[in-house]
Write a protein that holds these residues in place. Sequence first.
Motif, short mmCIF file in Angstrom:
data_model
loop_
_atom_site.label_atom_id
_atom_site.label_comp_id
_atom_site.label_asym_id
_atom_site.label_seq_id
_atom_site.Cartn_x
_atom_site.Cartn_y
_atom_site.Cartn_z
N GLU A 15 0.84 -1.21 0.00
CA GLU A 15 0.00 0.00 0.00
C GLU A 15 0.87 1.26 0.00
O GLU A 15 0.53 2.28 -0.61
CB GLU A 15 -1.00 0.01 1.18
N ASP A 16 2.03 1.18 0.68
CA ASP A 16 2.94 2.33 0.70
C ASP A 16 3.61 2.53 -0.66
O ASP A 16 3.90 3.65 -1.06
CB ASP A 16 4.00 2.15 1.78
N LYS A 17 3.87 1.41 -1.35
CA LYS A 17 4.48 1.49 -2.68
C LYS A 17 3.66 2.40 -3.60
O LYS A 17 4.20 3.32 -4.22
CB LYS A 17 4.51 0.09 -3.32
N ALA A 18 2.36 2.12 -3.67
CA ALA A 18 1.48 2.88 -4.55
C ALA A 18 1.48 4.35 -4.18
O ALA A 18 1.55 5.22 -5.05
CB ALA A 18 0.06 2.30 -4.48
N LYS A 19 1.44 4.62 -2.86
CA LYS A 19 1.42 6.02 -2.41
C LYS A 19 2.64 6.78 -2.92
O LYS A 19 2.52 7.90 -3.42
CB LYS A 19 1.40 6.07 -0.88
N LEU A 20 3.81 6.19 -2.77
CA LEU A 20 5.04 6.88 -3.18
C LEU A 20 5.13 6.99 -4.70
O LEU A 20 5.57 8.02 -5.23
CB LEU A 20 6.29 6.19 -2.61
N LEU A 21 4.71 5.95 -5.40
CA LEU A 21 4.75 6.00 -6.87
C LEU A 21 3.84 7.11 -7.39
O LEU A 21 4.17 7.79 -8.37
CB LEU A 21 4.33 4.65 -7.46
N ASN A 22 2.70 7.28 -6.73
CA ASN A 22 1.75 8.32 -7.17
C ASN A 22 2.31 9.72 -7.02
O ASN A 22 1.83 10.66 -7.67
CB ASN A 22 0.44 8.20 -6.39
N LEU A 23 3.28 9.87 -6.14
CA LEU A 23 3.88 11.18 -5.94
C LEU A 23 4.79 11.58 -7.09
O LEU A 23 5.13 12.74 -7.26
CB LEU A 23 4.70 11.20 -4.65
N MET A 24 5.24 10.58 -7.88
CA MET A 24 6.24 10.85 -8.91
C MET A 24 5.59 11.26 -10.24
O MET A 24 4.44 10.95 -10.49
CB MET A 24 7.10 9.60 -9.14
N GLU A 25 6.40 11.89 -11.07
CA GLU A 25 5.93 12.20 -12.42
C GLU A 25 5.69 10.89 -13.16
O GLU A 25 6.39 9.90 -12.91
CB GLU A 25 6.98 13.03 -13.16
N TYR A 26 4.76 10.93 -14.11
CA TYR A 26 4.34 9.69 -14.73
C TYR A 26 5.49 8.91 -15.36
O TYR A 26 5.66 7.71 -15.14
CB TYR A 26 3.25 9.97 -15.79
N ALA A 27 6.33 9.62 -16.13
CA ALA A 27 7.43 8.95 -16.83
C ALA A 27 8.41 8.31 -15.84
O ALA A 27 8.84 7.17 -15.99
CB ALA A 27 8.17 9.94 -17.73
N ASP A 28 8.73 9.07 -14.80
CA ASP A 28 9.64 8.55 -13.78
C ASP A 28 9.04 7.34 -13.08
O ASP A 28 9.72 6.33 -12.86
CB ASP A 28 9.94 9.63 -12.74
N ALA A 29 7.77 7.46 -12.72
CA ALA A 29 7.10 6.36 -12.02
C ALA A 29 7.13 5.09 -12.87
O ALA A 29 7.31 3.98 -12.36
CB ALA A 29 5.67 6.75 -11.67
N GLU A 30 6.97 5.29 -14.17
CA GLU A 30 7.01 4.13 -15.08
C GLU A 30 8.39 3.48 -15.07
O GLU A 30 8.51 2.26 -15.02
CB GLU A 30 6.65 4.58 -16.49
N ASP A 31 9.42 4.35 -15.15
CA ASP A 31 10.80 3.85 -15.08
C ASP A 31 11.04 3.06 -13.80
O ASP A 31 11.63 1.97 -13.82
CB ASP A 31 11.79 5.03 -15.11
N VAL A 32 10.57 3.63 -12.70
CA VAL A 32 10.78 2.98 -11.40
C VAL A 32 10.06 1.64 -11.37
O VAL A 32 10.61 0.63 -10.92
CB VAL A 32 10.28 3.90 -10.26
N GLN A 33 8.84 1.64 -11.87
CA GLN A 33 8.05 0.41 -11.90
C GLN A 33 8.80 -0.67 -12.69
O GLN A 33 8.89 -1.83 -12.27
CB GLN A 33 6.68 0.69 -12.51
N GLU A 34 9.35 -0.24 -13.82
CA GLU A 34 10.09 -1.18 -14.67
C GLU A 34 11.30 -1.76 -13.94
O GLU A 34 11.56 -2.95 -13.98
CB GLU A 34 10.58 -0.43 -15.92
N LEU A 35 12.03 -0.86 -13.26
CA LEU A 35 13.21 -1.30 -12.52
C LEU A 35 12.83 -2.29 -11.41
O LEU A 35 13.54 -3.25 -11.15
CB LEU A 35 13.94 -0.10 -11.90
N MET A 36 11.68 -2.03 -10.79
CA MET A 36 11.27 -2.92 -9.70
C MET A 36 10.88 -4.30 -10.21
O MET A 36 10.87 -5.25 -9.44
CB MET A 36 10.10 -2.29 -8.92
N ASP A 37 10.59 -4.37 -11.50
CA ASP A 37 10.19 -5.66 -12.06
C ASP A 37 11.37 -6.61 -12.26
O ASP A 37 11.20 -7.82 -12.36
CB ASP A 37 9.46 -5.45 -13.40
N TYR A 38 12.59 -6.05 -12.34
CA TYR A 38 13.75 -6.94 -12.46
C TYR A 38 14.02 -7.61 -11.12
O TYR A 38 13.90 -6.97 -10.08
CB TYR A 38 14.99 -6.15 -12.89
N PRO A 39 14.40 -8.89 -11.16
CA PRO A 39 14.73 -9.55 -9.89
C PRO A 39 15.82 -8.78 -9.16
O PRO A 39 16.77 -8.30 -9.78
CB PRO A 39 15.24 -10.93 -10.33
#
Lengths: 459, 459
Positions: free
Chosen positions: A112-136
């Motif tokens: 639940e905290d993950k979503a909160k912090l991601l929502n604070l970021m700019e869309y493009a950055d948040a996408e990048d971060v999401q992608e990075l988190m997907d790597y093991p």
Amino acid sequence: MEFVKSVPNDKEQILAAIKSQINTHREVDLKKMLEELHPADIAEIIESLAEKQRVSVFGLLSSEKAAAVLYELNSEIVAPLMESLDKSIAAEIMDEMSTDDAADIIGDLKDEDKAKLLNLMEYADAEDVQELMDYPEDTAGGIMTTEYVAIREDITVERAIQVVREFAQEAETVYYVYVINERNQLVGVISLRELILAKSSATIADVMRRKVVSVNVQTDQEEVANMVAKYDFLAVPVVDNNNQLLGIVTVDDVIDVIREEATEDMYLLVGTTEIDDEEDLYHRIRKSVRYRLPWLLITLMSGVISGQIIKSFSGALNAMVALAFFIPLLTGMGGNLGTQSSTIIVRGIATGQIDSRKILHNIIREGLVGLSIGLICGFIVAIFAVLWQGKPILGLIVGLAMWGNMVTAATIGTLVPLLLKKLNVDPAVASAPFISTTLDNTGLIIYGSLTMLFFKFLI
Amino acid sequence: MEFVKSVPNDKEQILAAIKSQINTHREVDLKKMLEELHPADIAEIIESLAEKQRVSVFGLLSSEKAAAVLYELNSEIVAPLMESLDKSIAAEIMDEMSTDDAADIIGDLKDEDKAKLLNLMEYADAEDVQELMDYPEDTAGGIMTTEYVAIREDITVERAIQVVREFAQEAETVYYVYVINERNQLVGVISLRELILAKSSATIADVMRRKVVSVNVQTDQEEVANMVAKYDFLAVPVVDNNNQLLGIVTVDDVIDVIREEATEDMYLLVGTTEIDDEEDLYHRIRKSVRYRLPWLLITLMSGVISGQIIKSFSGALNAMVALAFFIPLLTGMGGNLGTQSSTIIVRGIATGQIDSRKILHNIIREGLVGLSIGLICGFIVAIFAVLWQGKPILGLIVGLAMWGNMVTAATIGTLVPLLLKKLNVDPAVASAPFISTTLDNTGLIIYGSLTMLFFKFLI
């Protein structure tokens, strides 16, 4: 990677000063004091404060500094701290963060905290971060950053230096500039050092190195670390299967990996886990017990088997109780030698010093060590047993048992981690508890068998 | 620090190609092939060749490359290789080397070889190298290089960039430029990144950072490594007691320190030493035996004491042989828990995670873990003993012994490394053999005492 700020020589003193400034609301002084400290030190200070004080100290930091401090903070403090802030300020802080740091921080939070912090970021950055988190987490992809400087090969050196200047604020490291083609494939590299040495009118294609060492995004982080250590890189580029540049792994993250992996291996070797100094005593102990108990219960089961083995030669034991005197000696020695062997193999595999495919080679080497040490120790124990109990046959049994036990110990201690590696299991689970209790039992079987064999001479 | 060259994807293949080129005397091809390889890879290849082939391959390298390869080579190969070369060529190679690399290489040689290599160097360089070799190997002085870029604060940014360009070839890292005063004291630092971002007409005094983190030349290398790891530095300056700049420690050397120290601690923890893959099997085994045997002999002596302790309650043992069934179980469990505790403390001290001064705090934490785990394991063992032997009193003795044993194990496992640290001895000598055999004996004393106490109920 580049803060060169004051390190407090006496932390207690600084901490006391900060606490007094919080209490007396001398915010201006406090702010000035904090700006001069390194983020790692500020994080240490914040962690040692009470929750309310944490918020007020953190709130005084510039957003750039706050972002750096956030990365150093224990993950359990991050979420409540960010929530206590004004939304716009929190968003500003998240924007200051490099994507890999953000991914690391957010990855450690509850869902639940993950979503909160991601929502604070700019869309493009948040996408990048999401992608990075997907790597093991333990692959090159998991530790890389997407903030690097990449240029095309047809531009001039002068223009390239200009690009570096523009990106210097944002990129994790500008000390390597990567060269890509129109399909984003990595085709070359040039260091900042080489760039400032080059003629400014030359094109990058003329001065770049075309042979670039890179790692695949799926490469294990330990392998990446070994490579950076071997070649003394400051950063290594990460590519996908089509050689398209995805990010870079910087040397500071590699240092963290090397330290983590060493700690992990050491703890795994004895069947325990990291202790986390942030939690309270009760939780720490509970966590410690929960992790260590299973390993010890395996040991316990193995100890029960030991009892069963001793029971099977209790006839001999009844006839001559002195046989029991040598049980701890035999099992202890086997466990120690076996643990030495398995530690050598586990560490050797981790640092790349031992070729895990050469199973026979390694077994022969350690087996011969066991043979030699077993010969010496067996001889000493035999002499001792004869002198102590006055029975040559007891000396023969104990000495032979010691010898056989040591050879078995070295062999099993070597074989188990090598086999685990072959099965793609972390060889460090060939832990001391597991190896030494197994060897207790092989040792007792050898001892029991020899006792049975010579039983008629014993009584 | 900056070779970005091709890494062979299949070493066996490259090695085969090189061997065939040596045999067919295709020196031009071979030379070209070698120039493209990274020094670390060339060193690996040379080490795997026969002695005569080594000389001919090494002789093909440019002096710059040869210097880099020399640093990567195993120390036993260095002296014969350099002696096989023409004196002027050898001198050229030594000149190409940074002083800290030269000091590392020469420091590892036998005394007569040391002098030979030093004589090949220019007088000033040889003096620098001699000075570096005088610092203890495991201090900041022992791992630093004297090749850094230092400037005065009154010059302009433009001039500073020019200085960096001039020194870029020689210096180990140009990514930090240090600022010194007329007495050679460190007064500031500026990163290359900041330098290229600054206005070229500004003076260094305007743009440099005045708070510089530095280490004293006598600082322990582990402390230097922890500092670089914590603050993510690429290099840290080394000063004497008067704050005069003596050298810098670069991140690549820090990585080596971190790996070495972790390996050393792991091996020390089980009472063994590094194996050296360059030596032949006989010498490796002899070395291994020589190092590991003393530890195991201590274990052996301790095992003899175990025998003596068991002997002291052999009356009870004669009366009830089932008492012997639980000996490996009790000693094994204590050793495993104690080794877990000591490993946690040793690693925690090394990484700075555990404050070794808080002796009581650490003992309470681990003691409570031992208490909890002991309670669970003691209960299980007691139940088991009753079911197995049908004697509740035996269950009571074994369960209580297990419990007491686990608490002792956790306490001793924590206390010993903390005490060693206090005595300035490397806590990693609180090794598994030492801890676990000590615990064998305390465990047996507890078991024996309980047996004596309840003896009248046993028979």
